[in-house]
Scaffold this motif. Structure first.
Motif, short mmCIF file in Angstrom:
data_model
loop_
_atom_site.label_atom_id
_atom_site.label_comp_id
_atom_site.label_asym_id
_atom_site.label_seq_id
_atom_site.Cartn_x
_atom_site.Cartn_y
_atom_site.Cartn_z
N MET A 59 52.44 40.73 39.19
CA MET A 59 51.81 39.90 40.20
C MET A 59 51.47 38.54 39.58
O MET A 59 51.45 38.40 38.35
CB MET A 59 50.54 40.55 40.74
N VAL A 60 51.24 37.58 40.41
CA VAL A 60 50.79 36.27 39.96
C VAL A 60 49.26 36.30 39.96
O VAL A 60 48.64 36.52 41.00
CB VAL A 60 51.32 35.15 40.87
N PHE A 61 48.67 36.14 38.78
CA PHE A 61 47.22 36.16 38.64
C PHE A 61 46.65 34.84 39.15
O PHE A 61 47.06 33.77 38.70
CB PHE A 61 46.85 36.37 37.17
N GLN A 62 45.76 34.91 40.10
CA GLN A 62 45.16 33.72 40.69
C GLN A 62 44.00 33.23 39.81
O GLN A 62 43.29 34.02 39.20
CB GLN A 62 44.64 34.02 42.10
N GLU A 63 43.79 31.93 39.77
CA GLU A 63 42.76 31.33 38.92
C GLU A 63 41.35 31.84 39.22
O GLU A 63 40.52 31.94 38.32
CB GLU A 63 42.79 29.81 39.05
N TRP B 201 40.48 34.81 40.28
CA TRP B 201 40.37 36.26 40.15
C TRP B 201 39.65 36.64 38.87
O TRP B 201 39.74 35.97 37.85
CB TRP B 201 41.73 36.91 40.10
N ASP B 202 38.99 37.78 38.93
CA ASP B 202 38.50 38.43 37.72
C ASP B 202 39.25 39.76 37.60
O ASP B 202 40.16 40.04 38.38
CB ASP B 202 36.98 38.60 37.74
N ALA B 203 38.88 40.59 36.65
CA ALA B 203 39.59 41.85 36.42
C ALA B 203 39.51 42.77 37.63
O ALA B 203 40.47 43.48 37.95
CB ALA B 203 39.03 42.54 35.19
N VAL B 204 38.37 42.79 38.32
CA VAL B 204 38.21 43.64 39.49
C VAL B 204 39.15 43.19 40.61
O VAL B 204 39.79 44.01 41.27
CB VAL B 204 36.74 43.65 39.98
N ASP B 205 39.26 41.88 40.81
CA ASP B 205 40.18 41.36 41.82
C ASP B 205 41.61 41.79 41.51
O ASP B 205 42.35 42.21 42.41
CB ASP B 205 40.11 39.83 41.90
N ALA B 206 42.01 41.69 40.25
CA ALA B 206 43.37 42.06 39.86
C ALA B 206 43.59 43.56 40.05
O ALA B 206 44.66 43.97 40.54
CB ALA B 206 43.62 41.67 38.40
N LEU B 207 42.60 44.38 39.71
CA LEU B 207 42.72 45.81 39.91
C LEU B 207 42.85 46.14 41.39
O LEU B 207 43.71 46.94 41.78
CB LEU B 207 41.51 46.54 39.32
N GLU B 208 42.02 45.54 42.21
CA GLU B 208 42.09 45.79 43.65
C GLU B 208 43.46 45.39 44.22
O GLU B 208 44.03 46.11 45.04
CB GLU B 208 40.97 45.06 44.39
N LYS B 209 43.99 44.27 43.78
CA LYS B 209 45.29 43.80 44.25
C LYS B 209 46.40 44.74 43.78
O LYS B 209 47.29 45.10 44.56
CB LYS B 209 45.56 42.37 43.77
N ALA B 210 46.35 45.17 42.52
CA ALA B 210 47.36 46.10 42.00
C ALA B 210 47.32 47.42 42.77
O ALA B 210 48.37 47.98 43.10
CB ALA B 210 47.15 46.34 40.51
N CYS B 211 46.13 47.90 43.06
CA CYS B 211 45.99 49.14 43.83
C CYS B 211 46.55 48.95 45.24
O CYS B 211 47.27 49.81 45.76
CB CYS B 211 44.54 49.59 43.88
#
Length: 56
Positions: A14-18, A20-30
């Motif tokens: 995924m493209v990590f948004q500026e 985002w934090d780790a929780v945002d990335a986890l939620e998006k991956a899920c």
């Protein structure tokens, strides 16, 4: 990467948004993998389960 242990790993590109934090990335991956994620508190500082798996 979501690591369920015992070589059960789900890789998600995924493209990590500026903003985002780790929780945002986890939620998006899920979300991208169709997994549910259950947090232990309103602050999302602990994870109870991902995709129904408790031992993470």
């Amino acid at each position: 990467m979501i690591d369920f242990g015992y070589w059960d790993v789900v890789w998600t590109e995924m493209v990590f948004q500026e903003d985002w934090d780790a929780v945002d990335a986890l939620e998006k991956a899920c979300e991208m993998n169709g997994f549910s994620v259950v947090f232990g508190d309103a602050g999302k500082t602990s994870i109870i389960s991902i995709n129904g798996q408790l031992n993470l």
